[in-house]
Scaffold this motif. Structure first.
Motif, PDB file in Angstrom:
ATOM      1  N   ILE A  10       0.838  -1.207   0.000  1.00  0.00           N
ATOM      2  CA  ILE A  10       0.000   0.000   0.000  1.00  0.00           C
ATOM      3  C   ILE A  10       0.870   1.254   0.000  1.00  0.00           C
ATOM      4  N   ILE A  11       1.871   1.283   0.872  1.00  0.00           N
ATOM      5  CA  ILE A  11       2.754   2.448   0.960  1.00  0.00           C
ATOM      6  C   ILE A  11       3.542   2.633  -0.339  1.00  0.00           C
ATOM      7  N   CYS A  12       4.056   1.520  -0.881  1.00  0.00           N
ATOM      8  CA  CYS A  12       4.800   1.602  -2.154  1.00  0.00           C
ATOM      9  C   CYS A  12       3.896   2.087  -3.277  1.00  0.00           C
ATOM     10  N   ALA A  13       2.671   1.594  -3.324  1.00  0.00           N
ATOM     11  CA  ALA A  13       1.745   2.012  -4.377  1.00  0.00           C
ATOM     12  C   ALA A  13       1.454   3.505  -4.283  1.00  0.00           C
ATOM     13  N   MET A  14       1.301   4.027  -3.077  1.00  0.00           N
ATOM     14  CA  MET A  14       1.038   5.457  -2.922  1.00  0.00           C
ATOM     15  C   MET A  14       2.226   6.292  -3.377  1.00  0.00           C
ATOM     16  N   MET A  15       3.437   5.874  -3.015  1.00  0.00           N
ATOM     17  CA  MET A  15       4.623   6.627  -3.436  1.00  0.00           C
ATOM     18  C   MET A  15       4.836   6.531  -4.944  1.00  0.00           C
ATOM     19  N   LEU A  16       4.678   5.350  -5.500  1.00  0.00           N
ATOM     20  CA  LEU A  16       4.830   5.185  -6.945  1.00  0.00           C
ATOM     21  C   LEU A  16       3.775   5.980  -7.700  1.00  0.00           C
ATOM     22  N   ASN A  17       2.553   6.003  -7.180  1.00  0.00           N
ATOM     23  CA  ASN A  17       1.485   6.767  -7.814  1.00  0.00           C
ATOM     24  C   ASN A  17       1.851   8.252  -7.871  1.00  0.00           C
ATOM     25  N   ALA A  18       2.391   8.783  -6.789  1.00  0.00           N
ATOM     26  CA  ALA A  18       2.759  10.201  -6.762  1.00  0.00           C
ATOM     27  C   ALA A  18       3.859  10.506  -7.779  1.00  0.00           C
ATOM     28  N   VAL A  19       4.844   9.643  -7.870  1.00  0.00           N
ATOM     29  CA  VAL A  19       5.955   9.875  -8.792  1.00  0.00           C
ATOM     30  C   VAL A  19       5.490   9.759 -10.243  1.00  0.00           C
ATOM     31  N   ILE A  20       4.727   8.714 -10.546  1.00  0.00           N
ATOM     32  CA  ILE A  20       4.249   8.521 -11.915  1.00  0.00           C
ATOM     33  C   ILE A  20       3.308   9.653 -12.322  1.00  0.00           C
ATOM     34  N   PHE A  21       2.399  10.032 -11.427  1.00  0.00           N
ATOM     35  CA  PHE A  21       1.468  11.115 -11.731  1.00  0.00           C
ATOM     36  C   PHE A  21       2.209  12.435 -11.945  1.00  0.00           C
ATOM     37  N   GLY A  22       3.147  12.756 -11.068  1.00  0.00           N
ATOM     38  CA  GLY A  22       3.896  14.004 -11.200  1.00  0.00           C
ATOM     39  C   GLY A  22       4.693  14.061 -12.487  1.00  0.00           C
ATOM     40  N   THR A  23       5.323  12.959 -12.834  1.00  0.00           N
ATOM     41  CA  THR A  23       6.089  12.903 -14.078  1.00  0.00           C
ATOM     42  C   THR A  23       5.171  13.053 -15.292  1.00  0.00           C
ATOM     43  N   GLY A  24       4.034  12.372 -15.250  1.00  0.00           N
ATOM     44  CA  GLY A  24       3.093  12.443 -16.367  1.00  0.00           C
ATOM     45  C   GLY A  24       2.476  13.812 -16.548  1.00  0.00           C
ATOM     46  N   VAL A  25       2.073  14.436 -15.470  1.00  0.00           N
ATOM     47  CA  VAL A  25       1.463  15.767 -15.561  1.00  0.00           C
ATOM     48  C   VAL A  25       2.498  16.799 -16.017  1.00  0.00           C
ATOM     49  N   THR A  26       3.728  16.667 -15.535  1.00  0.00           N
ATOM     50  CA  THR A  26       4.784  17.576 -15.995  1.00  0.00           C
ATOM     51  C   THR A  26       5.000  17.428 -17.497  1.00  0.00           C
ATOM     52  N   ALA A  27       5.006  16.191 -17.968  1.00  0.00           N
ATOM     53  CA  ALA A  27       5.170  15.962 -19.407  1.00  0.00           C
ATOM     54  C   ALA A  27       3.999  16.538 -20.193  1.00  0.00           C
ATOM     55  N   VAL A  28       2.789  16.334 -19.703  1.00  0.00           N
ATOM     56  CA  VAL A  28       1.602  16.845 -20.404  1.00  0.00           C
ATOM     57  C   VAL A  28       1.634  18.364 -20.474  1.00  0.00           C
ATOM     58  N   LEU A  29       1.999  19.013 -19.409  1.00  0.00           N
ATOM     59  CA  LEU A  29       1.957  20.476 -19.386  1.00  0.00           C
ATOM     60  C   LEU A  29       3.134  21.134 -20.101  1.00  0.00           C
ATOM     61  N   THR A  30       4.233  20.409 -20.302  1.00  0.00           N
ATOM     62  CA  THR A  30       5.382  21.018 -20.960  1.00  0.00           C
ATOM     63  C   THR A  30       5.464  20.708 -22.451  1.00  0.00           C
ATOM     64  N   ILE A  31       4.787  19.674 -22.905  1.00  0.00           N
ATOM     65  CA  ILE A  31       4.788  19.341 -24.330  1.00  0.00           C
ATOM     66  C   ILE A  31       3.587  20.041 -24.974  1.00  0.00           C
ATOM     67  N   PRO A  32       3.834  20.948 -25.905  1.00  0.00           N
ATOM     68  CA  PRO A  32       2.741  21.758 -26.462  1.00  0.00           C
ATOM     69  C   PRO A  32       1.606  20.943 -27.092  1.00  0.00           C
ATOM     70  N   VAL A  33       1.928  19.865 -27.773  1.00  0.00           N
ATOM     71  CA  VAL A  33       0.878  19.054 -28.413  1.00  0.00           C
ATOM     72  C   VAL A  33      -0.054  18.453 -27.360  1.00  0.00           C
ATOM     73  N   LEU A  34       0.525  17.988 -26.259  1.00  0.00           N
ATOM     74  CA  LEU A  34      -0.306  17.412 -25.195  1.00  0.00           C
ATOM     75  C   LEU A  34      -1.012  18.500 -24.392  1.00  0.00           C
ATOM     76  N   ALA A  35      -0.390  19.657 -24.246  1.00  0.00           N
ATOM     77  CA  ALA A  35      -0.999  20.742 -23.479  1.00  0.00           C
ATOM     78  C   ALA A  35      -2.283  21.246 -24.141  1.00  0.00           C
ATOM     79  N   ASP A  36      -2.360  21.122 -25.463  1.00  0.00           N
ATOM     80  CA  ASP A  36      -3.577  21.532 -26.161  1.00  0.00           C
ATOM     81  C   ASP A  36      -4.760  20.650 -25.780  1.00  0.00           C
ATOM     82  N   HIS A  37      -4.494  19.413 -25.435  1.00  0.00           N
ATOM     83  CA  HIS A  37      -5.540  18.460 -25.058  1.00  0.00           C
ATOM     84  C   HIS A  37      -5.370  18.039 -23.603  1.00  0.00           C
ATOM     85  N   ALA A  38      -5.051  18.988 -22.747  1.00  0.00           N
ATOM     86  CA  ALA A  38      -4.724  18.698 -21.352  1.00  0.00           C
ATOM     87  C   ALA A  38      -5.884  18.051 -20.599  1.00  0.00           C
ATOM     88  N   ARG A  39      -7.101  18.423 -20.925  1.00  0.00           N
ATOM     89  CA  ARG A  39      -8.258  17.861 -20.224  1.00  0.00           C
ATOM     90  C   ARG A  39      -8.273  16.341 -20.327  1.00  0.00           C
TER      91      ARG A  39
END
Length: 82
Positions: A10-39
């Motif tokens: 459970i603890i590992c899943a929560m930490m991994l979720n935070a890292v994966i989510f943060g990395t993914g959202v950063t990628a979505v918001l910094t790549i212009p093609v993905l930022a256009d479809h951010a929703r």
């Protein structure tokens, strides 16, 4: 009462979720093609982070237990621990 292995997963899943989510959202918001479809992209990142975190939590939590390491492996490390 939950076992120690379950708590570690459970603890590992929560930490991994935070890292994966943060990395993914950063990628979505910094790549212009993905930022256009951010929703839709952020929704996909959220779902993907939950799925990947659950899938990866088992192997990571297993390596956190000292009893799963042999004496030689404990000294040398592995791909996860370095």
């Amino acid at each position: 009462m939950l076992s120690t292995d379950t708590w570690l997963k459970i603890i590992c899943a929560m930490m991994l979720n935070a890292v994966i989510f943060g990395t993914g959202v950063t990628a979505v918001l910094t790549i212009p093609v993905l930022a256009d479809h951010a929703r839709y992209a952020i929704t996909a990142v959220t779902i993907l982070s939950f799925v990947l975190a659950v899938a990866l939590a088992g192997p990571v939590a297993r390596r956190m237990r000292l009893r799963n390491w042999g004496r030689k492996q404990w000294r040398e490390g592995d791909m996860i621990s370095g």
